[in-house]
Design a protein around this motif. Sequence first.
Motif, short mmCIF file in Angstrom:
data_model
loop_
_atom_site.label_atom_id
_atom_site.label_comp_id
_atom_site.label_asym_id
_atom_site.label_seq_id
_atom_site.Cartn_x
_atom_site.Cartn_y
_atom_site.Cartn_z
N ALA A 20 0.85 -1.20 0.00
CA ALA A 20 0.00 0.00 0.00
C ALA A 20 0.88 1.23 0.00
CB ALA A 20 -0.91 0.01 1.24
N GLY A 21 0.26 2.37 -0.27
CA GLY A 21 0.96 3.64 -0.17
C GLY A 21 1.04 4.12 1.26
N PRO A 22 1.71 5.24 1.51
CA PRO A 22 1.90 5.73 2.88
C PRO A 22 0.73 6.52 3.44
CG PRO A 22 3.10 7.13 1.35
CD PRO A 22 2.52 6.01 0.53
N ASP A 23 -0.19 6.97 2.56
CA ASP A 23 -1.27 7.88 2.99
C ASP A 23 -2.62 7.18 2.98
OD1 ASP A 23 0.61 10.03 3.05
OD2 ASP A 23 0.37 10.23 0.87
N ARG A 24 -3.31 7.23 4.12
CA ARG A 24 -4.66 6.65 4.23
C ARG A 24 -5.65 7.78 4.47
NH1 ARG A 24 -6.23 1.44 7.96
NH2 ARG A 24 -4.57 0.58 6.65
N GLU A 25 -6.64 7.90 3.55
CA GLU A 25 -7.62 8.97 3.63
C GLU A 25 -8.97 8.46 3.14
OE1 GLU A 25 -6.68 12.62 1.63
OE2 GLU A 25 -4.55 12.53 2.14
N PRO A 26 -10.05 9.18 3.44
CA PRO A 26 -11.34 8.83 2.84
C PRO A 26 -11.28 8.97 1.32
CG PRO A 26 -11.65 10.25 4.74
CD PRO A 26 -10.18 10.24 4.45
N LEU A 27 -11.93 8.05 0.63
CA LEU A 27 -11.94 8.04 -0.84
C LEU A 27 -12.46 9.35 -1.42
CD1 LEU A 27 -11.72 6.56 -3.58
CD2 LEU A 27 -14.00 5.60 -3.13
N ASP A 28 -13.57 9.84 -0.87
CA ASP A 28 -14.15 11.06 -1.43
C ASP A 28 -13.18 12.24 -1.31
OD1 ASP A 28 -14.44 10.97 1.35
OD2 ASP A 28 -16.31 12.10 1.36
N ARG A 29 -12.48 12.33 -0.19
CA ARG A 29 -11.55 13.45 0.02
C ARG A 29 -10.36 13.34 -0.91
NH1 ARG A 29 -9.32 13.75 5.90
NH2 ARG A 29 -11.58 13.79 6.29
N MET A 30 -9.85 12.12 -1.09
CA MET A 30 -8.67 11.96 -1.93
C MET A 30 -8.98 12.27 -3.39
SD MET A 30 -5.91 8.85 -1.78
CE MET A 30 -5.00 9.45 -0.36
N VAL A 31 -10.14 11.82 -3.86
CA VAL A 31 -10.52 12.12 -5.25
C VAL A 31 -10.77 13.61 -5.42
CG1 VAL A 31 -12.25 11.75 -7.05
CG2 VAL A 31 -11.37 9.81 -5.74
N ALA A 32 -11.34 14.26 -4.41
CA ALA A 32 -11.55 15.72 -4.48
C ALA A 32 -10.22 16.44 -4.61
CB ALA A 32 -12.32 16.20 -3.26
N ARG A 33 -9.22 16.00 -3.86
CA ARG A 33 -7.89 16.60 -3.96
C ARG A 33 -7.30 16.39 -5.35
NH1 ARG A 33 -4.18 14.13 0.31
NH2 ARG A 33 -2.73 15.62 -0.62
N PHE A 34 -7.50 15.19 -5.90
CA PHE A 34 -7.01 14.88 -7.24
C PHE A 34 -7.64 15.79 -8.29
CE2 PHE A 34 -7.80 12.63 -11.23
CZ PHE A 34 -6.53 12.25 -11.61
N LEU A 35 -8.97 15.95 -8.22
CA LEU A 35 -9.66 16.79 -9.20
C LEU A 35 -9.25 18.25 -9.07
CD1 LEU A 35 -13.24 15.22 -9.07
CD2 LEU A 35 -11.48 14.87 -10.82
N ALA A 36 -9.08 18.71 -7.85
CA ALA A 36 -8.64 20.09 -7.65
C ALA A 36 -7.26 20.33 -8.24
CB ALA A 36 -8.65 20.44 -6.17
N ALA A 37 -6.36 19.37 -8.03
CA ALA A 37 -5.01 19.51 -8.57
C ALA A 37 -5.00 19.49 -10.09
CB ALA A 37 -4.12 18.39 -8.03
N ALA A 38 -5.98 18.79 -10.67
CA ALA A 38 -6.09 18.71 -12.12
C ALA A 38 -6.94 19.84 -12.70
CB ALA A 38 -6.70 17.37 -12.52
N HIS A 39 -7.39 20.77 -11.84
CA HIS A 39 -8.25 21.89 -12.26
C HIS A 39 -9.52 21.39 -12.96
CE1 HIS A 39 -4.85 24.41 -11.20
NE2 HIS A 39 -4.09 23.72 -12.02
N ASP A 40 -10.06 20.31 -12.41
CA ASP A 40 -11.30 19.73 -12.92
C ASP A 40 -12.46 20.31 -12.13
OD1 ASP A 40 -13.57 17.80 -13.15
OD2 ASP A 40 -12.11 16.62 -14.29
N PRO A 41 -13.49 20.86 -12.79
CA PRO A 41 -14.56 21.57 -12.08
C PRO A 41 -15.60 20.68 -11.42
CG PRO A 41 -14.99 21.61 -14.43
CD PRO A 41 -13.64 20.97 -14.26
N ARG A 42 -15.52 19.37 -11.61
CA ARG A 42 -16.53 18.51 -11.00
C ARG A 42 -16.49 18.61 -9.47
NH1 ARG A 42 -15.19 12.90 -13.82
NH2 ARG A 42 -13.15 13.93 -13.95
N VAL A 43 -17.66 18.41 -8.87
CA VAL A 43 -17.81 18.53 -7.42
C VAL A 43 -18.00 17.14 -6.82
CG1 VAL A 43 -19.23 19.48 -5.56
CG2 VAL A 43 -18.84 20.81 -7.65
N VAL A 44 -17.23 16.83 -5.80
CA VAL A 44 -17.36 15.53 -5.12
C VAL A 44 -18.43 15.62 -4.05
CG1 VAL A 44 -16.19 13.82 -3.67
CG2 VAL A 44 -14.98 14.86 -5.61
N ILE A 45 -19.39 14.69 -4.11
CA ILE A 45 -20.46 14.60 -3.12
C ILE A 45 -20.23 13.35 -2.28
CG2 ILE A 45 -22.95 14.40 -2.76
CD1 ILE A 45 -22.08 17.03 -4.07
#
Length: 251
Positions: free
Chosen positions: A185-210
């Motif tokens: 596994a990787g070193p970071d454990r987080e909620p799935l919704d939060r991690m994907v939200a961080r990914f989309l923000a970094a990619a400047h993707d406007p979708r909103v995670v619910i």
Amino acid sequence: MKIVIIGGTGLIGSKTVTKLRERGHEAIAAAPSTGVDTITGAGLDAALEGTSIVIDLANSPSFEDAAAMEFFQTSGRNLLAAEKRAGVVHHVALSVVGTAKLQASGYFRAKQAQEELIEASGIPYTIIHSTQFFEFMGAIARAATQGNEVRLSPALIQPIISDDVAEAVADIALGEPVNGLVEIAGPDREPLDRMVARFLAAAHDPRVVITDPASTYFGVVLDETSLVPAGPAKLATTTFDAFLGRGELRT
């Protein structure tokens, strides 16, 4: 040492081949494109001649229930039979952390069937259970997108970068068979919704995670620990922040 990597032209396979060659081993990338087909059996015996270790990284080209089951069972039977004929002393297969908890999905039922074939083969083996790859965050988001919303579970996830997966696969393959499971596994454990939200923000993707605990992950409703190691795991070093900082984000 001669090592054959089934699926050796894919994301993990190509990197594993490179890492093994850098260590001085004869690493053979085996795939239909190189003349080795585990479904038909074509080229298998020739490829495995004189082989000590086989690493199975092949994946079903279809995630449809029946097709995935047919692929993993047919490929597994053909490969293991060829290994017996060749006298292979270590069979290594890459599977998924949480497979036993994800059996509502036909794909994960197929992965479980693959593991059972390996366990019953009589060939010394190690099954590697890996968490999801950083590189698949975009695919997770796409699968959960409805309009401009991405509905995801807050279940924990502990993903890993593909480079670190390949490094771990090479290390484990060169070690002694454990005749059981090893989790990575990787070193970071987080909620799935939060991690994907961080990914989309970094990619400047406007979708909103619910956040939606009832949402499915490729057809499976998750509990909090479905996607993280069940016990002590070999932890990689590359953090999610480091991955995001590379800027290679496919959404």
